[in-house]
Design a protein around this motif. Sequence first.
Motif, PDB file in Angstrom:
ATOM      1  N   MET A 144     -40.345  74.077  43.344  1.00  0.00           N
ATOM      2  CA  MET A 144     -39.522  72.797  43.047  1.00  0.00           C
ATOM      3  C   MET A 144     -40.330  71.951  42.527  1.00  0.00           C
ATOM      4  SD  MET A 144     -36.785  71.228  44.229  1.00  0.00           S
ATOM      5  CE  MET A 144     -36.052  71.530  45.583  1.00  0.00           C
ATOM      6  N   GLY A 145     -39.575  71.349  41.282  1.00  0.00           N
ATOM      7  CA  GLY A 145     -40.533  70.294  40.533  1.00  0.00           C
ATOM      8  C   GLY A 145     -39.399  68.925  40.558  1.00  0.00           C
ATOM      9  N   PHE A 146     -39.571  68.344  39.372  1.00  0.00           N
ATOM     10  CA  PHE A 146     -38.621  67.273  39.280  1.00  0.00           C
ATOM     11  C   PHE A 146     -38.822  66.511  37.571  1.00  0.00           C
ATOM     12  CE2 PHE A 146     -41.313  63.086  39.172  1.00  0.00           C
ATOM     13  CZ  PHE A 146     -42.553  63.802  39.519  1.00  0.00           C
ATOM     14  N   ARG A 147     -37.827  65.840  37.391  1.00  0.00           N
ATOM     15  CA  ARG A 147     -37.983  64.964  36.181  1.00  0.00           C
ATOM     16  C   ARG A 147     -37.275  63.573  36.504  1.00  0.00           C
ATOM     17  NH1 ARG A 147     -35.253  67.884  31.722  1.00  0.00           N
ATOM     18  NH2 ARG A 147     -35.753  69.619  32.937  1.00  0.00           N
ATOM     19  N   CYS A 148     -37.751  62.641  35.482  1.00  0.00           N
ATOM     20  CA  CYS A 148     -37.242  61.244  36.091  1.00  0.00           C
ATOM     21  C   CYS A 148     -35.851  60.675  34.909  1.00  0.00           C
ATOM     22  CB  CYS A 148     -38.103  60.209  35.698  1.00  0.00           C
ATOM     23  SG  CYS A 148     -39.881  60.494  36.810  1.00  0.00           S
ATOM     24  N   ALA A 149     -35.180  59.822  35.688  1.00  0.00           N
ATOM     25  CA  ALA A 149     -33.966  59.399  34.780  1.00  0.00           C
ATOM     26  C   ALA A 149     -34.104  57.898  34.904  1.00  0.00           C
ATOM     27  CB  ALA A 149     -32.790  59.925  35.369  1.00  0.00           C
ATOM     28  N   THR A 150     -33.321  57.125  34.091  1.00  0.00           N
ATOM     29  CA  THR A 150     -33.104  55.777  34.205  1.00  0.00           C
ATOM     30  C   THR A 150     -31.879  55.486  34.029  1.00  0.00           C
ATOM     31  OG1 THR A 150     -33.731  55.359  31.914  1.00  0.00           O
ATOM     32  CG2 THR A 150     -35.331  54.891  33.859  1.00  0.00           C
ATOM     33  N   ASP A 151     -31.125  54.197  34.446  1.00  0.00           N
ATOM     34  CA  ASP A 151     -30.031  53.760  33.902  1.00  0.00           C
ATOM     35  C   ASP A 151     -30.252  53.258  32.565  1.00  0.00           C
ATOM     36  OD1 ASP A 151     -29.099  53.969  36.540  1.00  0.00           O
ATOM     37  OD2 ASP A 151     -29.600  51.922  37.096  1.00  0.00           O
ATOM     38  N   THR A 152     -29.019  53.654  31.872  1.00  0.00           N
ATOM     39  CA  THR A 152     -29.125  52.982  30.486  1.00  0.00           C
ATOM     40  C   THR A 152     -29.492  51.423  30.141  1.00  0.00           C
ATOM     41  OG1 THR A 152     -26.629  52.973  30.246  1.00  0.00           O
ATOM     42  CG2 THR A 152     -27.673  54.805  29.480  1.00  0.00           C
ATOM     43  N   VAL A 211     -37.929  75.822  36.783  1.00  0.00           N
ATOM     44  CA  VAL A 211     -38.104  75.354  38.419  1.00  0.00           C
ATOM     45  C   VAL A 211     -36.856  74.748  38.848  1.00  0.00           C
ATOM     46  CG1 VAL A 211     -40.459  74.826  38.221  1.00  0.00           C
ATOM     47  CG2 VAL A 211     -38.875  73.037  37.519  1.00  0.00           C
ATOM     48  N   TRP A 212     -36.610  74.521  40.145  1.00  0.00           N
ATOM     49  CA  TRP A 212     -35.846  73.755  40.801  1.00  0.00           C
ATOM     50  C   TRP A 212     -36.132  72.346  40.713  1.00  0.00           C
ATOM     51  CZ3 TRP A 212     -32.249  77.185  42.534  1.00  0.00           C
ATOM     52  CH2 TRP A 212     -32.380  78.214  43.173  1.00  0.00           C
ATOM     53  N   GLU A 213     -35.123  71.269  40.655  1.00  0.00           N
ATOM     54  CA  GLU A 213     -35.478  69.974  40.431  1.00  0.00           C
ATOM     55  C   GLU A 213     -35.061  69.099  41.417  1.00  0.00           C
ATOM     56  OE1 GLU A 213     -34.974  68.477  36.526  1.00  0.00           O
ATOM     57  OE2 GLU A 213     -35.556  70.364  35.762  1.00  0.00           O
ATOM     58  N   TRP A 214     -35.942  68.258  42.051  1.00  0.00           N
ATOM     59  CA  TRP A 214     -35.416  67.243  43.072  1.00  0.00           C
ATOM     60  C   TRP A 214     -34.302  66.344  42.461  1.00  0.00           C
ATOM     61  CZ3 TRP A 214     -36.102  67.559  48.116  1.00  0.00           C
ATOM     62  CH2 TRP A 214     -37.368  67.998  48.402  1.00  0.00           C
ATOM     63  N   VAL A 215     -33.402  65.930  43.326  1.00  0.00           N
ATOM     64  CA  VAL A 215     -32.565  64.716  42.977  1.00  0.00           C
ATOM     65  C   VAL A 215     -32.819  63.552  43.954  1.00  0.00           C
ATOM     66  CG1 VAL A 215     -31.111  66.291  41.548  1.00  0.00           C
ATOM     67  CG2 VAL A 215     -30.658  65.710  44.134  1.00  0.00           C
ATOM     68  N   GLU A 216     -32.232  62.429  43.308  1.00  0.00           N
ATOM     69  CA  GLU A 216     -32.424  61.442  44.145  1.00  0.00           C
ATOM     70  C   GLU A 216     -31.650  61.554  45.509  1.00  0.00           C
ATOM     71  OE1 GLU A 216     -30.537  57.541  42.887  1.00  0.00           O
ATOM     72  OE2 GLU A 216     -32.388  56.366  43.010  1.00  0.00           O
ATOM     73  N   ASP A 217     -30.522  62.079  45.569  1.00  0.00           N
ATOM     74  CA  ASP A 217     -29.683  61.854  46.484  1.00  0.00           C
ATOM     75  C   ASP A 217     -29.674  63.333  47.247  1.00  0.00           C
ATOM     76  OD1 ASP A 217     -28.537  63.033  44.318  1.00  0.00           O
ATOM     77  OD2 ASP A 217     -26.457  62.302  44.551  1.00  0.00           O
ATOM     78  N   ALA A 218     -30.712  64.003  47.040  1.00  0.00           N
ATOM     79  CA  ALA A 218     -30.848  65.393  47.818  1.00  0.00           C
ATOM     80  C   ALA A 218     -30.692  65.322  49.315  1.00  0.00           C
ATOM     81  CB  ALA A 218     -32.471  66.063  47.396  1.00  0.00           C
ATOM     82  N   GLY A 219     -31.111  64.258  49.864  1.00  0.00           N
ATOM     83  CA  GLY A 219     -30.823  64.045  51.486  1.00  0.00           C
ATOM     84  C   GLY A 219     -29.738  63.923  51.758  1.00  0.00           C
TER      85      GLY A 219
END
Lengths: 268, 498
Positions: free
Chosen positions: A256-264, A194-202
């Motif tokens: 369009m889907g997504f996955r999550c991330a975190t700061d280390t 799938v495509w994936e959303w990113v935080e700064d897409a906008g």
Amino acid sequence: MNRKLALFGILAVACALTAHAAKLGAPASAPPSVTIAGGQFESVLPPAPNVKTTKVAPFRLDVVPVSNADFAEFVLKRPEWRRDRVAGLFADEGYLRHWASATDPGAAIAKQPVTQVSWFAASAYCEARGARLPRWYEWEFAAAASDKKPDARQDPDWRQQILDWYSKSARGALPVVGSTPANYFGVRDLHGVVWEWVEDAGSMLVSDDSREQGDPNRNRFCGTGALSFEQKENYAMMMRIAMLSSMKASYSSSSMGFRCATDTGKAP
Amino acid sequence: MTKNTVAMLMAALLLGACGSPDKAASTHPTGPTGGSMKGDLGPAQGEPVHAVLTSPPEVPPPTNRKTPAKVIVELEVIEVDKPISDGVTYTFWTFGGTVPGSFIRVRQGDTVEFHLKNHPNSKMPHNIDLHGVTGPGGGAASSFTAPGHQSQFTFKALNQGLYVYHCATAPVGMHVANGMYGLILVEPPEGLPPVDKEFYVMQGDYYTVGKYREKGHQPFDMQKAIDENPTYVLFNGSEGALTGPKALKAATGQHVRMFVGNGGPNLVSSFHLIGEIFDKVQYEGGTHFQENVQTTLIPAGGAATVEFHLEVPGNYVLVDHSIFRAFNKGAVAILEVSGGARADIYSGKQLDEVYLSDKLADPAAIVTAAQATASGTLTVEQQIKAGEVLFKGTCSACHQDTGAGIPNVFPPLAKSDFLLADKKRAIGIVLNGLNGPVTVNGATFNSVMPPMSQLNDDEVANILTFALNSWGNKGGAVTAKEVAQVRTTTKRAEGAAH
């Protein structure tokens, strides 16, 4: 190889252990994630004119995209994100339209990546888990890897393999999450699902500061796009960016889907 | 309003000066049209009109309007798996489900309200750049549309002409290579002269990972596209889109107009119709025309309107006369013309015979034999006469006019024990050649005779009958039936040919 597997295992356990500590509304078990060290990186979208590379700080990224079942748990706990209750500002009419009901995706698609989700909904999901959406450079950094190399973007075979996904129409059923091989970093499904959303897409394309991002319309029609893209042969990334730039934060799409991330240092 | 009236008056005057509208060709402007500065014919009048969109090779009917209108165009982008060749599928990205996309027809001065819809099942965002639009991007930025969404923009068609439209979403080349283009016709205010048939044909080049006609689903090959090395060059999006039962159809006496576009993305077309001459070509899709054209160049992202009158029935082949594209990459379409024969203009085949250069004494014997064969009255005498002529052209260079051959090099046929011993073997040698040592009349020859693959069964029979009845040979005859039998029961050596 063994070391990587072992690391993977430890991380998975760590994630499982911290899962119960997550905020209200988070899924019962957070999915495994990996730490990606980051570093200097040559993006297809240079950060500024005459600046070739950007620094990607260390971050953690989910191994797989969020599934329909994961998202259903979230919706149960946070009913304001049900398709029949969501604010029109935050999601368009396509939002979770493919689900069997407002709270149940149906067994057939439970393990497939969730799609038809807006950027707002995706962000809320990650936030509820104490995480966030990955930023474009992070996503691109992780997705530059093949199974053997951290940056395989110059490998024509690898490129063609990615392009093959774009050469299939989106009408078939999606594969279940995690069904593609892990890449160098241990991340799966970055390509070919799938495509994936990113935080700064906008903001990644339509910047307030045109010196930073070039012509704000550069991806929208041919002449300008041809001028400001780097790595013009990297069609796969260009298409990602074109897709992201076509989507408003309330939009949803069947691929369009997504996955999550975190700061280390901060477990999801 | 006043300006509009003046413009209409001027148009009327112009028409009057050029003659009556039914003398179509003469009304076509030969002077400057004034371009976009003369293209604003005032505000749209009457109720909005929904544009009729057609799939190729159909063309929408003329607008038949005398005043500018608001025209609503609703075009849907659909990503579809379709055959690109027999047993080969490709994921096309389309405007309206077809390659090329739906044909749009408006009139100069019309205000076009354009709705672009991107199907929810689309994987990609898309937009549209219409070359007939005056404004940045040709509508591209205003029509950038995510899957499952639609967008709208409005433009006034200031310039008349035939224009390409295409998707301009990054990577543009890939969107175009996947079939995202079509034509929009902006009619001149007075309309186009009436014709009997209008067709919509558009060329494109395609880049697949697999080779030409390699079966299965073929993905887009980016490197081939960058190298401008197409796997397919096609009219209307697939091999066979305009051949066989799907051939374009017209009749003698008809006047045909073809709107021909070239989507590219890379190649420039040498557009040619085998067996016809374009009476008129509005080259580059513009206003002026050239007459009596054999091949017209159509740039990628360009178009041309070609017109011709049909006199002679039969199949006419549309090709890109950069000719390997036609025969090795698929750039072929057929125009099937029905009607009565016109032997006064084109006779059809009047003679089909071997050309024997300076050795040929008189081809009449061959013609006589061929006619006798056809009527079933062929005699051995006629065979011998025809065989003699054929022998002189085909065999005598080695075996000599005397049938004596050349000692140690080419074996004799005159009084040849080898020839006379076995008729079937002799037929086989003419058909399939002979390689290696043979003993003829006690002498050994070790040479090569190539298979005479250019000869048909009748000709082989005639030549052998001649040889069996010349230079003191004892006689006998070979029939075409015998030759045919040997032909089907023996095999020529691999790669051998005359």
